[in-house]
Design an enzyme around this catalytic site. Structure first.
Site, short mmCIF file in Angstrom:
data_model
loop_
_atom_site.label_atom_id
_atom_site.label_comp_id
_atom_site.label_asym_id
_atom_site.label_seq_id
_atom_site.Cartn_x
_atom_site.Cartn_y
_atom_site.Cartn_z
N CYS A 392 38.46 46.40 47.21
CA CYS A 392 37.26 47.14 46.51
C CYS A 392 37.81 47.12 44.93
O CYS A 392 37.06 47.79 43.97
CB CYS A 392 37.30 48.50 47.05
SG CYS A 392 35.82 48.56 48.15
N PHE A 393 38.76 46.52 44.41
CA PHE A 393 38.94 46.16 42.96
C PHE A 393 39.27 47.60 42.42
O PHE A 393 38.78 47.77 41.20
CB PHE A 393 37.99 45.18 42.55
CG PHE A 393 37.61 44.14 43.39
CD1 PHE A 393 38.66 43.14 43.63
CD2 PHE A 393 36.66 44.31 44.17
CE1 PHE A 393 38.49 42.02 44.39
CE2 PHE A 393 36.44 43.16 45.07
CZ PHE A 393 37.14 42.16 45.22
N CYS A 394 40.01 48.65 43.00
CA CYS A 394 40.23 49.83 42.16
C CYS A 394 38.68 50.53 42.04
O CYS A 394 38.65 51.22 40.95
CB CYS A 394 40.90 49.74 40.96
SG CYS A 394 42.44 48.71 41.34
N ASN A 395 37.62 50.13 42.77
CA ASN A 395 36.36 50.39 42.15
C ASN A 395 35.79 50.82 43.73
O ASN A 395 34.49 50.37 43.82
CB ASN A 395 35.73 49.18 41.48
CG ASN A 395 34.90 49.62 40.46
OD1 ASN A 395 34.17 50.93 40.63
ND2 ASN A 395 34.74 48.95 39.69
#
Ligand SMILES: *Cc1c(COP(=O)(O)O)cnc(C)c1O
Ligand SMILES: *[C@@H]1O[C@H](CO)[C@@H](O)[C@H](O)[C@H]1NC(C)=O
Ligand SMILES: *[C@@H]1O[C@H](CO)[C@@H](O)[C@H](O)[C@H]1NC(C)=O
Ligand SMILES: *[C@@H]1O[C@H](CO)[C@@H](O)[C@H](O)[C@H]1NC(C)=O
Ligand SMILES: *[C@@H]1O[C@H](CO)[C@@H](O)[C@H](O)[C@H]1NC(C)=O
Length: 822
Positions: A392-395
């Site tokens: 989730c790409f730190c997102n």
């Protein structure tokens, strides 16, 4: 078409790696490090706070780096200041902490904090800000900013009393690579765009440029954002832990520094003198000693970038060209039944270099339109030495929104239930994350092709079809300028085709055992299997010891994974990083109470089975296994020397401390035992069981699709899975549905399926790596790549007898009706 001629330097990272995570961090070229090394060997750089000549040199060099940074962004010290921070996040936080927020009161409305949001990005970093009392928070979608453009509100004399506002947006999303218009900067500052047009007071713009500046030129004289946070590793790959806030001098004046109160006189002077000398602005925000050697290395970053590429404009054209090519081919790939192979998360067709950066975000789909879990793609990619980013790409917020997962459980699942080697990438068939490939200036056309070939080989139902109509349409839409546009006609069918010319890749349904489920359960429930092999692995990741009869200890089979090899920093070594470990043969000798390690060509080495802590030579330490802290004791110098010699690097042998209890977390909520299930240094559970029927099923599959290597040796294939218990059975993968079983008289509970990774690619005899059997396993198991099941021993409380497992014992599985499938 040839690569741009400047990509010709030799890459130091190993030629066979296809690195496609430049948005995570780009790679540094050797020449940059060499230049830096020569520099610091020639010059003595002292602490800049001292006053000797070497500290003077540091001071002057750092100042010249500041100029160089400003020059890179086409501005100058009269306009902007550079405040060094530990990274983009720290720079964002600095703005949040020092912005003169004003709470709403009787005197008027308070500050507004506004951030751009859409399906890809969430609030730019500054979350804590919204917690500030009295500060209104507005999120706007990109089309709202423009559609609601109005005349600026007429400013009245009361302007001083109205609050300052902050508009925050990323120049480029690190999720999808979408670029947002730089024209927002002036539009907001001049209050012509929403929401600035609806709030009186002065508007400042914070432009998160961390992702954008790695591959695109940013001209601050044309787009004078007030605050521009960046991280340097995203531009140069080195140094890490250094970033900057570029701040317009005019805007720097309004920032406040909380503990500045003591020196009010200075502050007053500063306020009066509008164009204060730059060092003063900066020194208010750079606490302590700056990271001066890292800063000096930036000089070599800029030099190398310039030398290798000529300009950011070239980088932008090159990387966009690669991303566009990859996008077009990927979006045209079809399974044999015509269904698309990838679902690409992007809002444009990669036609405009001003709207899209060199990032591609997508999920892969099987021929039935079902998402392939990202962790499966990740594992396969590692097998092919392709480095991509998944998750989730730190997102998480943006990701969940984008992937339409509203369920609150997902988050708690991701956090609480996250277990080693088993990323929860699909929940009820829906993806919880996606796959990102991103390019950097040293990426090559070959990287794109390696990646696309990998997708075709592993995830396309053959024969491959290309959507010619779409291809023609996308090709004909010329990208702006001559952006390194690779010749599409020459690539797809021929080169992308399956290398072996194979077209038989049956889908899971067609090959999986397909008897109807009722009879399957009847057949398995209570039916008899036999325990055919019993293995223990005294040293984690080393060779197995085959036994015919073995007692159970409190943590599994006695002495199983009680030792492990760690590197000089105490980090566990596994076959993933160090395949040679499998050549080390441990021998347990109960008579002499010793563990002996053997490898061919060396004298064996011996350590005691039980280590007494009274021995003062032995250091105790803490290590990590799969995120768990474990307490261990060092096994001494002799074995350490022996291991270091064999592996060619410093390492040590450590043993779990006898009194240390490590609880199983995997599936523990399901475990029906009375107490917690204690673990040794295994990753997840006490025992791992595999079924010969599953092994031979896989073996056949490999034989059908493989032309390399010899896969006729069943016993060698069994070794790849590093199981404790091997049983005979009639039906492949029947074990997946079991809930309990007994081996002889000993009862076990099935805890879950064992997720597999590239470790099964290590040939346990030769320590070489092969793509099989993971490749075939992935092909014949839809969804998760699992093989075998984990077990926990169900011990009866009131027995003191030590249970013993014996080869030849009857294995009786049970399928409980209520069992929710693991
Ligand atoms: C990477 C990134 C950040 C965070 O940078 P750090 O170096 O981790 O502080 C913030 N914003 C964007 C757009 C990024 O790409
Ligand atoms: C993006 O979000 C909006 C609303 O927030 C929604 O209506 C739209 O369907 C989303 N688009 C995609 C592609 O998910
Ligand atoms: C992506 O950008 C967001 C801000 O937009 C940031 O919080 C996050 O850390 C970044 N993720 C990565 C992986 O760089
Ligand atoms: C263990 O306890 C159970 C019930 O508490 C009893 O039925 C059983 O006989 C006991 N077993 C032994 C070996 O004592
Ligand atoms: C399996 O067998 C056990 C006892 O032999 C029985 O209790 C159970 O209901 C059976 N389960 C199924 C799914 O048939």
């Amino acid at each position: 078409m040839e690569l741009l001629p400047w990509i010709i330097f030799i890459w130091g990272w190993g030629q066979c790696v296809t690195y496609l995570d430049h948005a995570g961090t780009t790679l540094f070229p050797e020449s940059q490090i060499k230049g830096f090394y020569d520099d610091i060997s020639r010059n003595v750089y002292g602490n800049p706070h001292s006053h000797n000549p070497s500290s003077r040199l540091t001071h002057d060099t750092v100042e010249s780096v500041r100029y160089r940074i400003l020059e890179h962004f086409n501005t100058c010290p009269e306009e902007y200041s550079v405040i060094f921070t530990s990274g983009c996040t720290a720079a964002l936080k600095l703005v949040a902490d020092t912005f003169p927020w004003k709470a709403a009161s009787n005197e008027g409305p308070g500050s507004q904090f506004c951030y751009l949001t859409d399906n890809h990005t969430s609030a730019v970093g500054i979350r804590g800000v919204t917690a500030l009392q009295g500060v209104g928070t507005v999120s706007v979608l990109p089309h709202e900013v423009e559609r609601r453009a109005r005349k600026p509100p007429t400013q009245t004399n009361g302007e001083e009393s109205s609050a300052p506002h902050l508009f925050c947006y990323p120049a480029q999303s690190n999720f999808s690579g979408r670029k947002y218009p730089l024209s927002y900067v002036k539009g907001i500052q001049s209050q012509q765009l929403y929401p600035a047009c609806e709030h009186r007071g002065r508007w400042f713009v914070l432009l998160d440029a961390a992702c954008f500046v790695s591959c695109s030129p940013l001209d601050l004289s044309q787009y004078p954002a007030d605050f521009v946070p960046i991280s340097f590793y995203k531009m140069f790959g080195f140094p890490t832990g250094l970033g900057a806030l570029l701040v317009r001098n005019e805007a720097a004046e309004v920032l406040r520094k909380t503990y500045f109160g003591g020196g009010t006189a200075a502050a007053y002077l500063v306020a009066e003198n509008y164009f204060v000398p730059k060092p003063n602005v900066v020194s208010r925000f750079e606490d302590g000693t700056i990271s001066f050697l890292d800063i000096i290395s930036l000089h070599h970053g800029f030099e190398t970038l310039q030398k290798l590429t000529g300009s950011m404009l070239n980088i932008q054209l090159h990387t966009f060209g690669l991303a566009r090519y990859t996008y077009i081919v990927l979006s045209c790939l079809r399974h044999s039944n015509g269904k698309p192979v990838a679902q690409i998360h992007c809002d444009n067709d990669f036609q405009n270099i001003a709207e899209q950066g060199a990032i591609l975000n997508f999920n892969l789909l099987d021929c039935h339109g079902r998402t392939v879990g990202y962790s499966q793609v990740d594992k396969m990619a590692s097998l092919f030495n392709i480095h991509i980013r998944t998750g989730c790409f730190c997102n998480t917020g943006a990701c969940q929104h984008y992937l339409a997962i509203s369920n609150q459980n997902v988050k708690s699942n991701l956090h609480a239930g996250h277990i080693c080697g088993d990323n929860i990438d699909l929940i009820e068939g829906r993806p919880t994350g996606s796959i990102r490939v991103s390019f950097g200036y040293m990426s090559s056309f070959e990287d794109c092709q390696n990646f696309l070939r990998f997708v075709v080989n592993c995830f396309v139902d053959k024969p491959l079809i290309l959507d010619q109509k779409r291809l023609t349409k996308l090709k004909s839409a010329e990208p702006m300028e001559s952006a390194a546009s690779y010749d599409l006609a020459s690539i797809p069918n021929g080169q992308l085709g399956h290398q072996n010319g194979q077209t038989i890749t049956p889908s899971p349904e067609r090959i999986a055992p397909s008897e109807d489920t009722v009879s399957k359960e009847e057949k398995n429930n209570g039916s008899s299997h036999t325990l055919t092999n019993l293995f223990i692995y005294p040293v984690k990741s080393c060779a197995s010891v085959e036994v015919t009869e073995w007692p159970l200890g409190p943590q599994g089979l006695l002495y199983d994974r009680l030792w492990m090899v760690v590197n000089e920093n105490g980090v566990c070594l596994s076959q993933k990083r160090e395949p040679k470990l499998c050549l080390i043969r441990p021998i347990i000798c109960l008579a002499s109470n010793t563990l002996q390690l053997q490898v061919s060509g060396m004298e064996p080495v011996t350590v005691p089975l039980e280590t007494s802590l009274a021995n003062s030579d032995l250091r105790t330490s803490q290590s990590k296994v799969c995120g768990d802290r474990v307490q261990t004791v060092d096994c001494g110098k002799e074995v350490s020397t022996w291991l270091s010699e064999f592996l060619g690097k410093p390492c040590r042998l450590i043993r779990q401390r006898p009194e240390f209890l490590r609880d199983m977390k995997f599936g523990s909520e399901k475990a029906e035992n009375f107490g917690p299930t204690a673990l040794s240094l295994v990753n997840e559970a006490q025992f791992l069981l595999i079924n010969r029927a599953s092994v031979s099923f896989l073996q056949e599959h490999i034989a059908n699709s493989e032309n390399e290597g010899t896969w006729h040796d069943m016993e060698q294939l069994i070794q790849r899975f590093r199981a404790n218990l091997v049983i005979s059975g009639q039906e492949a993968f029947a074990e997946d549905d079991w809930s309990h079983l007994t081996v002889g008289d000993t009862p076990f509970q099935v805890i879950g399926r064992c997720g597999r990774c590239q470790m099964i690619g290590v040939d346990q005899k030769s320590a070489t790596r092969t793509q099989e059997p993971l490749r075939s396993l992935s092909e014949c198991r839809s969804g998760k790549v699992t093989f075998g099941v984990y077990l926990a021993h169900q011990s009866a409380r009131n027995t003191t007898a030590v249970p013993v497992l014996s080869v030849g014992a009857r294995v009786i599985p049970r399928i409980s009706e209520s069992s929710d499938k693991p």
